[in-house]
Design an enzyme around this catalytic site. Structure first.
Site: not given
Ligand code: G6P
Length: 470
Positions: A153, A361
């Protein structure tokens, strides 16, 4: 038809679903059998051997607990203090503690051991994001022969940034154990190919990456999207309209410039506020006529670099207030809190400018959601970083270099001065691109590519189509 097994670090919980990704994957799991697998969000004394299933609004979710130490090394350590900054080309913010790698590997091994007994031979496994790069290797070492796909992602780094990551050779070998790797943007595919084709030797590198064989791994860009039609509806829902009225009362005639981002250094928040500061400094006429709202929910706040970003943002917002605020006018509002999708949809619709300027990003779904929420008769303008994956999809946005705050300030001026005809024509192209790149088609195209053997039966696309017309 094969079952689908979605694997990610975070697992969905009960109640309203926050993001488009979770909605789309839920939809896939409700049309095809299968389950979601990942971390439970809980820490345990002993490493859990088995996952426990939970029914989450009709979807089966298998969850596993992690020990505090393993979770720290795997999540805050290797994933978010090494992989995240390096993949976002912020080596200056990386903390290279190579022992975290063992915890990262251990958790991936634990995931594989708990997942394996739940699998049927023809299950299709779809692994998400940088936390789980080694999962296919670990599953294959235990004997899994399933088709396994990986979707990143976040952006894929340049070769030099990758070399700075401890055990990068092993991680690349892990990637070669997937049948399909999906990236957000063509630039990520190009960076991956660049690495795969030109690998630099290292005295201490361990594995000679030249021998990694990617011939059985397909690599392709699958740009993720949102559900712009759903956002368009949400933006005129009662909850969104309530937010619009509340904001209109506060704003009066002022035009709203809106930013919505996790509080993360990759989002370029200090640079963004500095650009706004320059807009006000260079264009006296905008004072009292514009207002900037930055919504920035805290994220990963046990990590020092995230705390520092938050402090930096406090300082620069304070500076802009000190410089331009008057007893009866505030140039900006900054809220460190998360809002639900309906409130955000209302804010997006009201905002004359959507300011989406990450320094780097993967995609940036705020850009997609902002477009979806606009009023077709009076749309706002998207100012977008050229270093977001979304820039490949939305060339009709005002594309800026977010490091160049003069350029962003000038784009803000253009956005605020843009006439209705130009706003409409840009938005129509943007909305049509957002519809083309919607999240349902994204999930379907990835899965159809991962499981071509199912083509002779009904494809995922047919099944979802039948479900949506039913
Ligand atoms: C990004 C990453 C995700 C992640 C999100 C929130 O979008 O690609 O994998 O879940 O951030 O971050 P966190 O560390 O809170 O899961």
């Amino acid at each position: 038809m094969s079952r689908i097994v979605v694997v990610s670090n975070r697992t969905p919980g009960k109640g309203p679903v926050a993001g488009g990704l979770a909605v789309a994957l839920r939809k896939v799991l409700s049309e095809r059998e299968g389950f979601w697998f990942g971390w439970s969000g809980k820490l345990s004394e002993q490493p859990a051997r088995e996952a426990h299933f939970e029914d989450v609004d009709g979807m089966q979710v298998a969850k596993i607990d992690l020990t505090r130490d393993d979770h720290h090394a795997y999540y805050a350590g290797f994933s978010n203090s090494i992989l995240w900054p390096s993949f976002h080309l912020r080596l200056d913010l990386a903390t290279i503690e190579s022992h975290w790698y063992e915890g990262y590997r251990r958790v991936n091994g634990q995931f594989a051991r708990a997942l394996l007994p739940l699998l049927k031979p023809d299950d299709i496994i779809w692994v998400h994001d940088y936390h789980l790069i080694p999962l296919a290797s670990e599953l294959r070492a235990l004997g899994a022969r399933n088709r396994i796909g990986f979707y990143l992602h976040i952006p894929f780094p340049t070769a030099d940034a990758l070399y700075a990551i401890p055990n990068h050779g092993e991680l690349m070998r892990d990637l070669s154990r997937y049948d399909l790797i999906g990236f957000q943007a063509n630039r990520d595919v190009a960076a991956f190919r660049e690495f795969a084709e030109h690998q630099a030797p290292s005295t201490f590198g361990g594995l000679n990456t030249k021998h990694i064989d990617f011939s059985r791994t397909d690599v392709e860009a699958f740009p993720i999207g949102s559900d712009p039609n759903a956002f368009a509806k949400l933006a005129i829902s009662p909850a969104a309209t309530k937010m619009v009225h509340r904001m209109k009362r506060a704003l009066g005639e002022q035009n709203l410039i809106l930013g919505v981002d996790r509080l993360d250094y990759s989002k370029g928040l200090p640079q963004r506020v500095e650009a706004y500061e320059k807009l006000l400094a260079n264009n006296h006429r905008f004072r009292r006529n514009v207002h900037m709202l930055q919504v920035a929910p805290p994220s990963r706040d046990t990590i020092k670099e995230y705390q520092e970003t938050s402090d930096q943002l406090d300082a620069i917002c304070g500076r802009v207030m000190g410089e331009f605020a008057e007893p009866d006018w505030a140039p900006l509002t900054y809220v460190k809190r998360a809002y639900g999708q309906p409130s955000l949809a209302g804010l997006y619709r009201l905002a004359r400018v959507g300011l989406v300027t990450p320094l780097r990003d993967g995609m940036n779904l705020v850009a997609h959601e902002y477009i979806g929420a606009q009023n077709p008769e009076n749309p706002g303008v998207l100012v977008l970083s050229r270093f977001a994956g979304a820039a490949e999809i939305f060339p009709e946005a005002l594309l800026v270099n977010p490091f160049d705050t003069d350029e962003t300030a000038e784009a803000l001026r253009m956005a605020l001065d843009m006439n209705l005809d130009e706003r409409k024509s840009r938005w129509q192209s943007l909305m049509s691109a957002a519809r083309t790149h919607n999240v349902d088609d994204w999930a379907i195209s990835f899965l159809d590519r991962l499981a071509p053997a199912d083509k002779d039966k009904s494809s995922t696309r047919d099944i979802l189509y039948l479900a949506s017309v039913a």
